[in-house]
Design a protein around this motif. Structure first.
Motif, short mmCIF file in Angstrom:
data_model
loop_
_atom_site.label_atom_id
_atom_site.label_comp_id
_atom_site.label_asym_id
_atom_site.label_seq_id
_atom_site.Cartn_x
_atom_site.Cartn_y
_atom_site.Cartn_z
N HIS A 54 59.15 -45.60 57.42
CA HIS A 54 59.51 -45.88 58.82
C HIS A 54 60.15 -47.25 58.99
CE1 HIS A 54 55.59 -48.01 58.73
NE2 HIS A 54 56.14 -48.78 59.66
N GLN A 55 60.09 -48.09 57.95
CA GLN A 55 60.68 -49.42 58.04
C GLN A 55 62.15 -49.43 57.63
OE1 GLN A 55 57.16 -51.11 55.71
NE2 GLN A 55 57.55 -52.80 57.13
N PHE A 56 62.69 -48.25 57.36
CA PHE A 56 64.10 -48.13 56.99
C PHE A 56 64.84 -47.28 58.00
CE2 PHE A 56 61.80 -48.95 53.09
CZ PHE A 56 62.63 -49.79 52.36
N SER A 57 66.13 -47.52 58.14
CA SER A 57 66.98 -46.69 58.99
C SER A 57 67.21 -45.33 58.32
CB SER A 57 68.33 -47.38 59.22
OG SER A 57 69.06 -47.43 58.00
N GLY A 58 67.79 -44.39 59.08
CA GLY A 58 68.08 -43.07 58.52
C GLY A 58 68.99 -43.13 57.31
N ARG B 36 67.05 -44.50 54.35
CA ARG B 36 66.15 -43.49 53.79
C ARG B 36 66.91 -42.48 52.93
NH1 ARG B 36 63.38 -43.98 58.99
NH2 ARG B 36 64.61 -42.27 59.83
N LEU C 86 73.48 -38.32 60.15
CA LEU C 86 73.89 -39.72 60.14
C LEU C 86 75.14 -39.92 61.00
CD1 LEU C 86 73.49 -40.36 56.30
CD2 LEU C 86 71.79 -40.70 58.11
N ASP C 87 75.28 -41.14 61.54
CA ASP C 87 76.49 -41.40 62.30
C ASP C 87 77.68 -41.54 61.34
OD1 ASP C 87 76.87 -44.16 61.44
OD2 ASP C 87 75.26 -44.72 62.81
N VAL D 288 77.78 -44.54 58.73
CA VAL D 288 76.79 -44.41 57.66
C VAL D 288 77.14 -43.22 56.77
CG1 VAL D 288 74.34 -44.05 57.15
CG2 VAL D 288 75.02 -45.47 59.08
#
Length: 286
Positions: free
Chosen positions: A166-170, A173, A198-199, A202
């Protein structure tokens, strides 16, 4: 890469054939009788190349990948032939397939958050995957894990290895899932819709990362997606599926420039034109 469709399409074999799938049919029982969700699919993947499998939801593309991995849902059966480096995979026991998965074939799924355990650090999860297939000490596994995170461009990897999912962005991850797959040095990587959630920015970074890692390692790849624009960026060859059937196969240039199937032409027609003023904003121009 070389790709062979079961009926009218044949592309000459070139290079080292890594995966050969012939007349693959996947069937599930239902109350009204057996249903074929993949029907007579045949294709090849060469070492170091990428095959893009394209189709709408329910087209059979993900079931094809699960059959290769030996991970069909309960009740599903696969017939035909799946050969990896010349060795038949269909008919192997669960124990034998567990040795194949990760060591020879690895998979990156669409949703990394559901694939990572929220109660353990990302480092521990990669370490356990590595040790399960390669043994070795925890110290060695941690070193390999940090190197793998650095390889997928996770900044400050030696510190972030002890962080939780949970401490990382999508996007981060997804990089972690790629690191986990590649630290096992598989011959074949299956990426099932790895950029869908993802956008655009990314997504482009993940595609670039996969291409760079593939050039470094020579890993063959199957890239599964519903997005032809993405496939045009990553794949040498393309397989188009609809309702479980293989409707078109060929090199990316052939499929994009001269599609034979009406379904493929419809998918291409749905893409924005290269001169569409909204292309840049949509991020789908080829």
């Amino acid at each position: 890469m070389s790709l062979t469709a079961p009926r009218t399409i044949s592309i000459p074999v070139a290079g080292s054939t890594l995966l050969e799938v012939d007349h693959l049919t996947v069937t599930f029982p239902t109350s009204s009788g057996p249903v074929e969700v993949v029907k007579d699919a045949s294709f090849r993947v060469e070492s170091g190349d990428t095959l893009g499998i394209v189709g709408e939801s329910g087209s059979g593309k993900s079931m094809t990948s699960l059959a290769i991995m030996g991970l069909l849902p309960r009740g599903g059966t696969a017939t035909g032939s799946i050969r990896l480096n010349g060795h038949e995979l269909l008919g192997r026991s669960d124990r034998e397939m567990r040795r194949v998965r990760g060591d020879k074939v690895a998979m990156v799924f669409q949703d990394p958050l559901s694939s990572l355990n929220p109660y353990y650090t990302v480092g521990l999860q990669i370490e356990e995957a590595y040790r399960a297939h390669n043994g070795g000490s925890r110290r060695d596994a941690r070193r390999v894990t940090i190197e793998a995170l650095e390889r997928v461009r996770i900044a400050d990897a030696s510190r972030r290895v002890d962080h939780y999912p949970h401490q990382f962005s999508g996007g981060m991850r997804q990089r972690i899932m790629i690191a986990m797959a590649l630290c096992l040095e598989p011959d074949l990587l299956i990426a099932d819709e790895p950029t869908t959630a993802l956008d655009v920015t990314v997504q482009a970074q993940i595609l670039e990362l996969l291409a760079d890692l593939q050039r470094e390692t020579g890993t063959g790849m199957i890239f599964i997606t519903h997005d032809l624009a993405v496939v045009s960026q990553v794949a040498q060859d393309v397989l188009v599926m609809k309702d479980g059937e293989q409707v078109e196969a060929g090199t990316a240039e052939q499929v994009f420039s001269n599609p034979r199937a009406a379904y493929t032409r419809a998918l291409l027609a749905a893409l924005p034109r290269i001169d569409d003023p909204f292309d840049e904003l949509k991020g789908t121009s080829r």
